[in-house]
Design a protein around this motif. Structure first.
Motif, PDB file in Angstrom:
ATOM      1  N   ALA A  16       0.810  -1.221   0.000  1.00  0.00           N
ATOM      2  CA  ALA A  16       0.000   0.000   0.000  1.00  0.00           C
ATOM      3  C   ALA A  16       0.840   1.267   0.000  1.00  0.00           C
ATOM      4  CB  ALA A  16      -0.935  -0.002   1.211  1.00  0.00           C
ATOM      5  N   LEU A  17       2.058   1.200   0.553  1.00  0.00           N
ATOM      6  CA  LEU A  17       2.949   2.356   0.575  1.00  0.00           C
ATOM      7  C   LEU A  17       4.104   2.131  -0.387  1.00  0.00           C
ATOM      8  CD1 LEU A  17       3.215   3.169   4.393  1.00  0.00           C
ATOM      9  CD2 LEU A  17       1.778   4.290   2.680  1.00  0.00           C
ATOM     10  N   ILE A  18       4.471   3.188  -1.107  1.00  0.00           N
ATOM     11  CA  ILE A  18       5.568   3.117  -2.072  1.00  0.00           C
ATOM     12  C   ILE A  18       6.550   4.245  -1.793  1.00  0.00           C
ATOM     13  CG2 ILE A  18       6.215   3.284  -4.502  1.00  0.00           C
ATOM     14  CD1 ILE A  18       3.524   2.079  -5.226  1.00  0.00           C
ATOM     15  N   ALA A  19       7.829   3.904  -1.699  1.00  0.00           N
ATOM     16  CA  ALA A  19       8.900   4.897  -1.587  1.00  0.00           C
ATOM     17  C   ALA A  19       9.598   4.966  -2.947  1.00  0.00           C
ATOM     18  CB  ALA A  19       9.889   4.507  -0.495  1.00  0.00           C
ATOM     19  N   ALA A  20       9.524   6.121  -3.580  1.00  0.00           N
ATOM     20  CA  ALA A  20      10.031   6.267  -4.942  1.00  0.00           C
ATOM     21  C   ALA A  20      11.396   6.952  -4.950  1.00  0.00           C
ATOM     22  CB  ALA A  20       9.042   7.073  -5.788  1.00  0.00           C
ATOM     23  N   PHE A  21      12.321   6.373  -5.714  1.00  0.00           N
ATOM     24  CA  PHE A  21      13.665   6.910  -5.852  1.00  0.00           C
ATOM     25  C   PHE A  21      14.050   6.945  -7.330  1.00  0.00           C
ATOM     26  CE2 PHE A  21      13.334   4.689  -1.810  1.00  0.00           C
ATOM     27  CZ  PHE A  21      13.751   5.666  -0.908  1.00  0.00           C
ATOM     28  N   ASP A  22      15.064   7.746  -7.635  1.00  0.00           N
ATOM     29  CA  ASP A  22      15.681   7.712  -8.954  1.00  0.00           C
ATOM     30  C   ASP A  22      16.910   6.813  -8.887  1.00  0.00           C
ATOM     31  OD1 ASP A  22      13.875   9.424 -10.249  1.00  0.00           O
ATOM     32  OD2 ASP A  22      14.923  11.196  -9.503  1.00  0.00           O
ATOM     33  N   LEU A  46       0.795  11.657   0.532  1.00  0.00           N
ATOM     34  CA  LEU A  46       2.226  11.483   0.310  1.00  0.00           C
ATOM     35  C   LEU A  46       3.017  12.344   1.281  1.00  0.00           C
ATOM     36  CD1 LEU A  46       3.579  14.132  -1.316  1.00  0.00           C
ATOM     37  CD2 LEU A  46       2.422  13.107  -3.254  1.00  0.00           C
ATOM     38  N   ALA A  47       4.255  11.903   1.538  1.00  0.00           N
ATOM     39  CA  ALA A  47       5.217  12.651   2.342  1.00  0.00           C
ATOM     40  C   ALA A  47       6.488  12.778   1.525  1.00  0.00           C
ATOM     41  CB  ALA A  47       5.488  11.943   3.665  1.00  0.00           C
ATOM     42  N   VAL A  76      10.114  10.427  -2.353  1.00  0.00           N
ATOM     43  CA  VAL A  76       8.767  10.613  -1.816  1.00  0.00           C
ATOM     44  C   VAL A  76       8.178   9.254  -1.445  1.00  0.00           C
ATOM     45  CG1 VAL A  76       7.685  10.491  -4.106  1.00  0.00           C
ATOM     46  CG2 VAL A  76       6.506  11.683  -2.240  1.00  0.00           C
ATOM     47  N   VAL A  77       7.356   9.250  -0.403  1.00  0.00           N
ATOM     48  CA  VAL A  77       6.608   8.058  -0.012  1.00  0.00           C
ATOM     49  C   VAL A  77       5.128   8.383  -0.180  1.00  0.00           C
ATOM     50  CG1 VAL A  77       6.154   6.366   1.804  1.00  0.00           C
ATOM     51  CG2 VAL A  77       8.405   7.482   1.658  1.00  0.00           C
ATOM     52  N   PHE A  78       4.386   7.495  -0.825  1.00  0.00           N
ATOM     53  CA  PHE A  78       2.988   7.799  -1.111  1.00  0.00           C
ATOM     54  C   PHE A  78       2.115   6.549  -1.002  1.00  0.00           C
ATOM     55  CE2 PHE A  78       5.096   7.000  -5.208  1.00  0.00           C
ATOM     56  CZ  PHE A  78       4.297   6.023  -5.765  1.00  0.00           C
ATOM     57  N   ARG A  79       0.821   6.802  -0.907  1.00  0.00           N
ATOM     58  CA  ARG A  79      -0.142   5.709  -0.897  1.00  0.00           C
ATOM     59  C   ARG A  79      -0.418   5.287  -2.347  1.00  0.00           C
ATOM     60  NH1 ARG A  79      -1.827   5.043   4.225  1.00  0.00           N
ATOM     61  NH2 ARG A  79      -1.829   6.894   5.563  1.00  0.00           N
ATOM     62  N   ARG A  80      -0.163   4.034  -2.617  1.00  0.00           N
ATOM     63  CA  ARG A  80      -0.318   3.506  -3.975  1.00  0.00           C
ATOM     64  C   ARG A  80      -1.705   3.783  -4.534  1.00  0.00           C
ATOM     65  NH1 ARG A  80      -2.413  -1.401  -5.926  1.00  0.00           N
ATOM     66  NH2 ARG A  80      -1.493  -2.045  -7.944  1.00  0.00           N
ATOM     67  N   SER A  81      -2.734   3.529  -3.731  1.00  0.00           N
ATOM     68  CA  SER A  81      -4.106   3.668  -4.227  1.00  0.00           C
ATOM     69  C   SER A  81      -4.415   5.092  -4.645  1.00  0.00           C
ATOM     70  CB  SER A  81      -5.107   3.209  -3.160  1.00  0.00           C
ATOM     71  OG  SER A  81      -4.995   3.993  -1.981  1.00  0.00           O
ATOM     72  N   GLY A 134      -8.809  16.192  -2.972  1.00  0.00           N
ATOM     73  CA  GLY A 134      -8.873  16.432  -1.543  1.00  0.00           C
ATOM     74  C   GLY A 134      -7.801  15.720  -0.744  1.00  0.00           C
ATOM     75  N   ARG A 135      -6.708  15.313  -1.401  1.00  0.00           N
ATOM     76  CA  ARG A 135      -5.650  14.579  -0.716  1.00  0.00           C
ATOM     77  C   ARG A 135      -4.706  15.525   0.026  1.00  0.00           C
ATOM     78  NH1 ARG A 135      -8.223   9.903  -0.519  1.00  0.00           N
ATOM     79  NH2 ARG A 135      -8.479   8.898  -2.562  1.00  0.00           N
TER      80      ARG A 135
END
Length: 290
Positions: free
Chosen positions: A84-90, A116-117, A146-151, A181-182
């Motif tokens: 459910a949570l994804i941390a995205a990197f380059d 997201l954070a 960034v870390v975000f909610r996949r859904s 509204g996120r």
């Protein structure tokens, strides 16, 4: 002892094989490590994909045969993620703190309304700010930290598939999330090192795209009443490029706008006036400690 957070780490890669492998080593060295790692390799760079598979057999590798850009790659990895949570990197960004994923899990557990954070991004030669346990509302984020909610990203429709997405990738996604509204926040408690001096930002192609993409964002999302604002944003970008000595690519960026907009017209979905106004209003926010 509590269960480690179930977070997918994604890495957008292209041609920098050594840096990609270094990023993956640093992700696996985190404690706890991410629950899974997905690497997207753009533009049929099978040399990069093969190197990842050989060095990190547990990582899931996705290859795009055509160039879809970092946003297109992030969308494919988001769809493929199991958590459910994804941390995205380059391919050149990675956590500064080994407990990054524990911190991310804590933040999203404490604040279940977060979409997201986005992290504190540190570049070579910079001193990181203290990893303060605090957050504040934001109107944007860095896609490589960034870390975000996949859904939430899937519901918003994913990123635009642009080979050069400077100035539109994160701005577009943030605007669509705000429309829904996120809640978006920045926190220095999450720290990411971006191993780049950003010299490539002066390349003519990047320069041109950074100008044309401002017009693209306005065309795809802004209600017409905000078109004068977009014109000012384009002018500001042109003046910035000229002031920084980045003359090459400026005229090309202006000239490519009509075709750029026409080519991406299928992605046009205007947001509300309230969403654009809310995004502008979120440029500054107070801190909340946790």
């Amino acid at each position: 002892m509590s269960e480690p957070p179930q977070i997918t780490a994604t890495v957008a890669a292209f041609a920098r094989v050594a840096q990609t492998l270094d990023t993956l080593r640093r992700l696996e060295a985190c404690r706890p490590p991410p629950a899974e790692i997905i690497v997207h390799v753009d533009a049929a760079r099978h040399d990069c994909a093969d190197a990842v598979r050989a060095a990190f057999p547990a990582a899931r590798v996705i290859v795009s045969e055509t160039r879809v850009g970092p946003g297109g790659g992030r969308s494919r990895m988001t769809e493929a993620a199991r958590h459910a949570l994804i941390a995205a990197f380059d391919d050149d960004s990675y956590p500064l703190d080994t407990d990054f994923f524990a911190r991310a899990g804590e933040i999203f557990a404490r604040f279940p309304d977060l979409s997201l954070a986005t992290s504190q991004i540190v570049h070579p030669g910079e001193t990181p700010a203290p990893d303060r346990r605090a957050l504040r509302e934001t109107c944007g984020f860095n896609g490589g930290g960034v870390v975000f909610r996949r859904s939430h990203l899937l519901e918003a429709g994913g990123y635009l598939p642009l080979p050069l997405a400077y100035g539109v990738e994160e701005e577009d996604m943030a605007l669509r999330l705000i429309e829904r509204g996120r809640r978006l926040v920045f926190t220095p408690y999450l720290r990411v090192f971006h191993n780049s001096d950003l010299a490539h930002h002066a390349e003519p192609g990047v320069n041109a795209a950074s100008i044309a993409n401002i017009a693209l964002l306005a065309f795809l999302r802004y209600p017409p009443r905000f078109y004068p604002l977009a014109a000012l944003q384009i002018a500001n970008r042109v003046f910035f490029c000229l002031r920084m000595g980045r003359r090459r690519g400026v005229l090309a960026g202006l000239a490519m706008i009509p075709h750029h907009l026409w080519r991406m017209r299928a992605h046009r979905r205007l947001v509300s006036k309230a969403a654009v106004a809310a995004k502008l209003a979120l440029r500054k926010g107070g801190w909340s400690d946790f």
